[in-house]
Design a protein around this motif. Structure first.
Motif, PDB file in Angstrom:
ATOM      1  N   LEU A 300       0.829  -1.211   0.000  1.00  0.00           N
ATOM      2  CA  LEU A 300       0.000   0.000   0.000  1.00  0.00           C
ATOM      3  C   LEU A 300       0.861   1.259   0.000  1.00  0.00           C
ATOM      4  O   LEU A 300       0.554   2.242  -0.686  1.00  0.00           O
ATOM      5  CB  LEU A 300      -0.936  -0.023   1.213  1.00  0.00           C
ATOM      6  N   LYS A 301       1.948   1.240   0.783  1.00  0.00           N
ATOM      7  CA  LYS A 301       2.830   2.407   0.828  1.00  0.00           C
ATOM      8  C   LYS A 301       3.484   2.630  -0.537  1.00  0.00           C
ATOM      9  O   LYS A 301       3.608   3.777  -0.994  1.00  0.00           O
ATOM     10  CB  LYS A 301       3.904   2.188   1.895  1.00  0.00           C
ATOM     11  N   ASP A 302       3.928   1.544  -1.169  1.00  0.00           N
ATOM     12  CA  ASP A 302       4.538   1.683  -2.499  1.00  0.00           C
ATOM     13  C   ASP A 302       3.530   2.224  -3.506  1.00  0.00           C
ATOM     14  O   ASP A 302       3.884   3.045  -4.374  1.00  0.00           O
ATOM     15  CB  ASP A 302       5.069   0.327  -2.970  1.00  0.00           C
ATOM     16  N   LYS A 303       2.283   1.816  -3.395  1.00  0.00           N
ATOM     17  CA  LYS A 303       1.252   2.301  -4.318  1.00  0.00           C
ATOM     18  C   LYS A 303       0.971   3.786  -4.093  1.00  0.00           C
ATOM     19  O   LYS A 303       0.818   4.564  -5.045  1.00  0.00           O
ATOM     20  CB  LYS A 303      -0.025   1.478  -4.127  1.00  0.00           C
ATOM     21  N   GLU A 304       0.916   4.190  -2.812  1.00  0.00           N
ATOM     22  CA  GLU A 304       0.699   5.613  -2.506  1.00  0.00           C
ATOM     23  C   GLU A 304       1.860   6.460  -3.012  1.00  0.00           C
ATOM     24  O   GLU A 304       1.663   7.559  -3.559  1.00  0.00           O
ATOM     25  CB  GLU A 304       0.529   5.790  -1.003  1.00  0.00           C
ATOM     26  N   LEU A 305       3.107   5.970  -2.824  1.00  0.00           N
ATOM     27  CA  LEU A 305       4.276   6.713  -3.286  1.00  0.00           C
ATOM     28  C   LEU A 305       4.284   6.846  -4.800  1.00  0.00           C
ATOM     29  O   LEU A 305       4.577   7.926  -5.346  1.00  0.00           O
ATOM     30  CB  LEU A 305       5.544   6.005  -2.793  1.00  0.00           C
ATOM     31  N   ALA A 306       3.941   5.766  -5.501  1.00  0.00           N
ATOM     32  CA  ALA A 306       3.896   5.825  -6.967  1.00  0.00           C
ATOM     33  C   ALA A 306       2.828   6.797  -7.445  1.00  0.00           C
ATOM     34  O   ALA A 306       3.044   7.550  -8.409  1.00  0.00           O
ATOM     35  CB  ALA A 306       3.635   4.426  -7.526  1.00  0.00           C
ATOM     36  N   GLN A 307       1.684   6.821  -6.781  1.00  0.00           N
ATOM     37  CA  GLN A 307       0.614   7.738  -7.171  1.00  0.00           C
ATOM     38  C   GLN A 307       1.012   9.188  -6.918  1.00  0.00           C
ATOM     39  O   GLN A 307       0.734  10.082  -7.727  1.00  0.00           O
ATOM     40  CB  GLN A 307      -0.660   7.390  -6.392  1.00  0.00           C
ATOM     41  N   SER A 308       1.718   9.392  -5.797  1.00  0.00           N
ATOM     42  CA  SER A 308       2.167  10.757  -5.487  1.00  0.00           C
ATOM     43  C   SER A 308       3.178  11.254  -6.514  1.00  0.00           C
ATOM     44  O   SER A 308       3.109  12.397  -6.976  1.00  0.00           O
ATOM     45  CB  SER A 308       2.778  10.773  -4.082  1.00  0.00           C
ATOM     46  N   ARG A 309       4.130  10.419  -6.889  1.00  0.00           N
ATOM     47  CA  ARG A 309       5.105  10.810  -7.897  1.00  0.00           C
ATOM     48  C   ARG A 309       4.441  11.063  -9.237  1.00  0.00           C
ATOM     49  O   ARG A 309       4.825  11.993  -9.975  1.00  0.00           O
ATOM     50  CB  ARG A 309       6.151   9.715  -8.034  1.00  0.00           C
TER      51      ARG A 309
END
Length: 327
Positions: A300-309
């Motif tokens: 979930l954290k990796d998905k949030e980071l990718a969406q933010s970038r």
């Protein structure tokens, strides 16, 4: 001569034993010496003789299949149904095979008057339960009573006699009479087999016989000519077993579970029981710290980071585009 005499004595003793067994199990109307009657040709002269020979041939197996609680009683057929069936039996010269027919009980009287009728146009009988193997009279073979039981709406089921021996001249008779020489040439024609190669199939069921009179598919037997089948007996108690309604005693209390120890404190997963009012409430989720929970959290954290970038890149691209337009 001594051996022949001993053999005759043994055969007579066996016939007497079978007769005594038939009287004991099926009643006096089914007693009689099958061997003597077959030799004299009197057993298939009328419907009573056909019934008697039928029970001597199949009675034991039918009783064992349906159970000792089943009562088998003969039915009263109309003279026309009786005459046409007895005539067919006499033409075949053999005891009919056993079959079962399941139907609604309100059809019994009509069947006893008219016989089992092929549901074709103009017969007055409609196809009720389908015709997957052809339009005809469906019966279950001996050993497959459960197949007919599913079509009963009461505890009664019909036991039928089915003339399975060939009456009409078929290909075998024609081949037997074929001349060996035709126009001074030897006839090398070989008789056709019933099934070439693998057995014929209808769906998932094997076809054991298929002609203008009978089609045998799996445990079912479809009769296309009405004179080859007739109901001989009613098996009371062999049909569909009706459910017995439960009668509750208002004065009887349900006993407590002896394995229960103390009062329960939980009503289920993530539930809690309030002892004061007996209400169950859902508890807030608890943090899980096992390996799977950590794995899911990282995903979930990796998905949030990718969406933010991705959002940052989109904003940057929009700003650059606005600067180029202003220039």
């Amino acid at each position: 001569e001594a051996e022949l005499k001993a053999k005759e004595i043994a055969q007579k003793a066996a016939i007497e034993a079978n007769e005594a067994y038939a009287r004991q199990r099926f009643g006096p109307e089914f007693s009689g010496s099958k061997g003597d009657e077959d030799e004299s040709g009197k057993s298939l002269r009328n419907l009573a003789g056909v019934r008697q020979a039928f029970m001597q041939e199949h009675g034991t197996a039918i009783k064992e299949e349906l159970g000792s609680h089943v009562r088998i009683r003969p039915v009263q057929l109309s003279s026309s149904v009786e005459d046409r069936f007895v005539k067919t039996v006499q033409m075949s010269g053999a005891v009919p095979s056993a079959g079962y027919h399941g139907t609604a009980k309100h059809n019994f009287d009509k069947i006893f008057r008219q016989g089992l009728v092929v549901p074709v146009k103009g017969s007055g009988v409609k196809v009720v339960n389908g015709s997957a193997h052809g339009v005809g009279i469906y019966t279950a073979k001996q050993g497959a009573a459960s197949l007919s039981r599913s079509f009963c709406d009461s505890e009664d089921m019909l036991i039928c006699g089915v003339v399975t021996k060939q009456v009409e001249k078929g290909k075998d008779d024609a081949e037997a009479k074929r001349p060996k020489m035709v126009n001074y040439h030897r006839d090398h024609h070989k008789p056709e087999r019933l099934f070439k190669g693998n057995p014929k199939k209808m769906g998932f069921h094997t076809v054991y016989r298929d002609d203008t009179i009978i089609r045998e598919v799996g445990s079912a037997r479809v009769i296309f000519k009405e004179e080859f089948v007739a109901p001989l007996f009613v098996a009371e108690g062999a049909g569909r077993r009706l459910p017995v309604p439960a009668v509750l005693d208002p004065n009887k209390t349900i006993p407590e579970n002896p394995n229960k120890t103390g009062h329960e404190t939980r009503g289920g997963k993530q539930q809690e029981l309030i002892q004061e009012n007996g209400e169950r409430i859902w508890m807030p989720p608890t943090a899980e710290r096992d390996w799977n929970a950590r794995r899911v959290k990282r995903m979930l954290k990796d998905k949030e980071l990718a969406q933010s970038r991705s959002n940052d890149r989109a904003v940057k691209a929009a700003l650059l585009n606005d600067d180029l337009i202003e220039d």
